[in-house]
Design an enzyme around this catalytic site. Structure first.
Site, PDB file in Angstrom:
ATOM      1  N   HIS A 170     -35.509  61.311 -62.407  1.00  0.00           N
ATOM      2  CA  HIS A 170     -34.566  61.867 -61.426  1.00  0.00           C
ATOM      3  C   HIS A 170     -34.792  63.358 -61.204  1.00  0.00           C
ATOM      4  O   HIS A 170     -35.009  64.101 -62.161  1.00  0.00           O
ATOM      5  CB  HIS A 170     -33.127  61.629 -61.899  1.00  0.00           C
ATOM      6  N   SER A 206     -29.328  54.842 -58.983  1.00  0.00           N
ATOM      7  CA  SER A 206     -29.021  56.024 -59.797  1.00  0.00           C
ATOM      8  C   SER A 206     -29.199  57.344 -59.047  1.00  0.00           C
ATOM      9  O   SER A 206     -28.605  58.350 -59.426  1.00  0.00           O
ATOM     10  CB  SER A 206     -29.898  56.049 -61.053  1.00  0.00           C
ATOM     11  N   ASP A 245     -34.767  64.698 -65.440  1.00  0.00           N
ATOM     12  CA  ASP A 245     -35.253  63.779 -66.477  1.00  0.00           C
ATOM     13  C   ASP A 245     -36.470  63.048 -65.915  1.00  0.00           C
ATOM     14  O   ASP A 245     -36.923  63.356 -64.800  1.00  0.00           O
ATOM     15  CB  ASP A 245     -34.140  62.845 -66.978  1.00  0.00           C
TER      16      ASP A 245
END
Ligand SMILES: *[C@@H]1O[C@H](CO)[C@@H](O)[C@H](O)[C@H]1NC(C)=O
Ligand SMILES: *[C@@H]1O[C@H](CO)[C@@H](O)[C@H](O)[C@H]1NC(C)=O
Ligand SMILES: *[C@@H]1O[C@H](CO)[C@@H](O)[C@H](O)[C@H]1NC(C)=O
Ligand SMILES: *[C@@H]1O[C@H](CO)[C@@H](O)[C@H](O)[C@H]1NC(C)=O
Ligand SMILES: *[C@@H]1O[C@H](CO)[C@@H](O)[C@H](O)[C@H]1NC(C)=O
Length: 389
Positions: free
Chosen positions: A339, A51, A336
């Protein structure tokens, strides 16, 4: 190919992204300092990972909302709509592309024609090295398979010699391992040192196989972002109900073990594979330093995320109605719970590209780019590539 979403609205949005992303974007770290820019030698970049590097490949996979970030407020600092990046703006590979005068990444799985002579981005949120860590994502072997398809296509389109040159000059940028260890800790919450070591050996063993296959396809220049401080992400701190700067130690240990072995293995590969060059970007220590000393980097918040719910906004950014969102993501290390913000990514990618700190070795990505690759005369035999760890 993976099942692709065919909504025409989505396609239209992507066309808008292409137009938008071709505009020059001014930032403190990527523009205005000519010495930091690459010269005009053209090289391709192939991006692999999870991600942290995904530009929206998961939009085209049948995975639950936890595996996607194609809704607001993701992308709010830069994009006109959420692209699928787990960030308010650009990721580290986006900044790396900017340094090389390449456009921002499109997902490899995005339908439509791509110019692969500039590379491709195969990264997929939640993807591990091991299939067992992430069967429904683009785990490393799937990304490798796509890369091979691209390499073969380039050979068809450009001829063997030209394709070989592109593959040898290209930079192979990767971020792998985090998912394998998060999954591991969820299945065995208190692994012994031996269990940790065995798992790390398996992950690095499989990752080494991927690197060697890229090498056999003609890849020579590798840039590895190592595994981050997994136990210090706000998601984990919130889940383990830790106060202040405390981190989940078992995750920190296993990430450190991975990173130590990655360093050892890459040193070994360089001595065994002719023409193999690499850079390791120490994401673990650079992000940890940012978390511990946010003001040193121009942040004022590192212990709570910009977006999410709970004591540290560790979860559910954009996924539930009552999520909280900060007004200035640039002040936050984390966008978040898992991340970094775009601002953090711009600083991290500066370490990766320019080096000059303890966080990038043995050379910088800029130096890696400037190296003149030697195009292989003969493919080394498989036996020669084998070694024991
Ligand atoms: C693809 O990009 C390369 C490098 O920038 C360029 O030389 C080539 O013309 C492009 N090909 C197409 C079909 O646009
Ligand atoms: C790769 O992972 C599999 C399990 O998924 C394991 O059985 C195998 O030994 C690993 N390979 C290496 C070279 O470590
Ligand atoms: C990497 O090599 C160093 C020096 O030889 C050694 O101390 C360390 O234990 C190795 N790391 C791993 C994870 O095996
Ligand atoms: C961060 O610092 C700036 C300048 O000191 C201040 O205006 C702002 O309110 C701070 N933000 C947060 C979230 O604390
Ligand atoms: C690579 O090759 C170019 C052109 O042949 C040359 O100008 C440059 O100095 C070389 N770079 C290195 C690092 O050897």
């Amino acid at each position: 190919m993976e099942p692709a979403a065919t909504s025409s609205i989505r396609s239209l949005l992507y066309i808008m992204l292409l137009l938008y992303s071709s505009l020059p974007i001014a930032t403190a770290t990527s523009q205005g300092d000519e010495s930091r820019q690459a010269n005009n030698k053209h090289v391709a970049v192939f991006v692999f990972g999870d991600s942290l590097f995904d530009p929206g490949n998961n939009n085209y996979l049948y995975v639950s909302i936890e595996g996607k970030a194609n809704f607001t407020p993701y992308g709010e600092s830069l994009f006109e709509y959420p692209t699928g990046r787990f960030c308010d703006g650009r990721t580290v590979p986006d900044f790396a592309a900017t340094y090389l005068n390449l456009p921002l990444w499109e997902p490899y799985l995005q339908p439509g024609s791509h110019n692969f002579s500039k590379g491709a981005n195969f990264a997929s949120a939640g993807a591990g090295v091991l299939e067992e860590s992430s069967p429904d994502r683009l785990y490393s072997q799937k990304q490798l398979k796509y890369f091979k398809e691209v390499a073969n296509l380039l050979k068809q389109q450009l001829g063997d010699a030209e394709a070989k040159k592109i593959l040898a000059d290209a930079i192979y940028l990767s971020s792998f391992g985090g998912v394998d260890y998060m999954t591991f800790i969820r299945s065995i919450s208190n692994p012994t040192e031996l269990q940790q070591r065995e798992h790390v050996n398996k992950v690095i063993g499989n990752f080494t196989d991927v690197i060697k296959e890229i090498y056999e396809m003609g890849g020579r220049k590798f840039a590895f972002q190592n595994v981050g401080p997994l136990g210090c992400t706000l998601r984990m701190k919130q889940e383990y109900d830790l106060s202040g700067g405390a981190c989940v130690e078992v995750l920190q240990e296993i990430a450190s073990l991975h990173n130590s072995l990655l360093s050892n293995v890459t040193t070994k590969l360089q001595s065994q594979l002719s023409g193999f060059d690499y850079v390791i970007f120490d994401f673990f220590n650079s992000l940890k330093d940012m978390i511990n000393y946010p003001t040193k980097y121009g942040f004022n918040v590192s212990e709570i995320a910009c977006c999410g719910i709970g004591s540290r906004r560790g979860f559910e950014c954009g996924r539930v109605k009552q999520y909280e969102l900060c007004s200035g993501p640039n002040e936050y290390v984390f966008f978040d719970g898992g991340h970094q913000s775009e601002h953090a990514n711009s600083i991290l990618s500066n370490f990766l590209w320019n080096g000059g700190s303890d966080f990038t070795w043995p050379i910088s990505m800029k130096q890696l780019y400037e190296l003149n690759s030697t195009i292989p005369i003969e493919i080394l035999s498989k036996d020669k590539l084998l070694f024991s760890m």
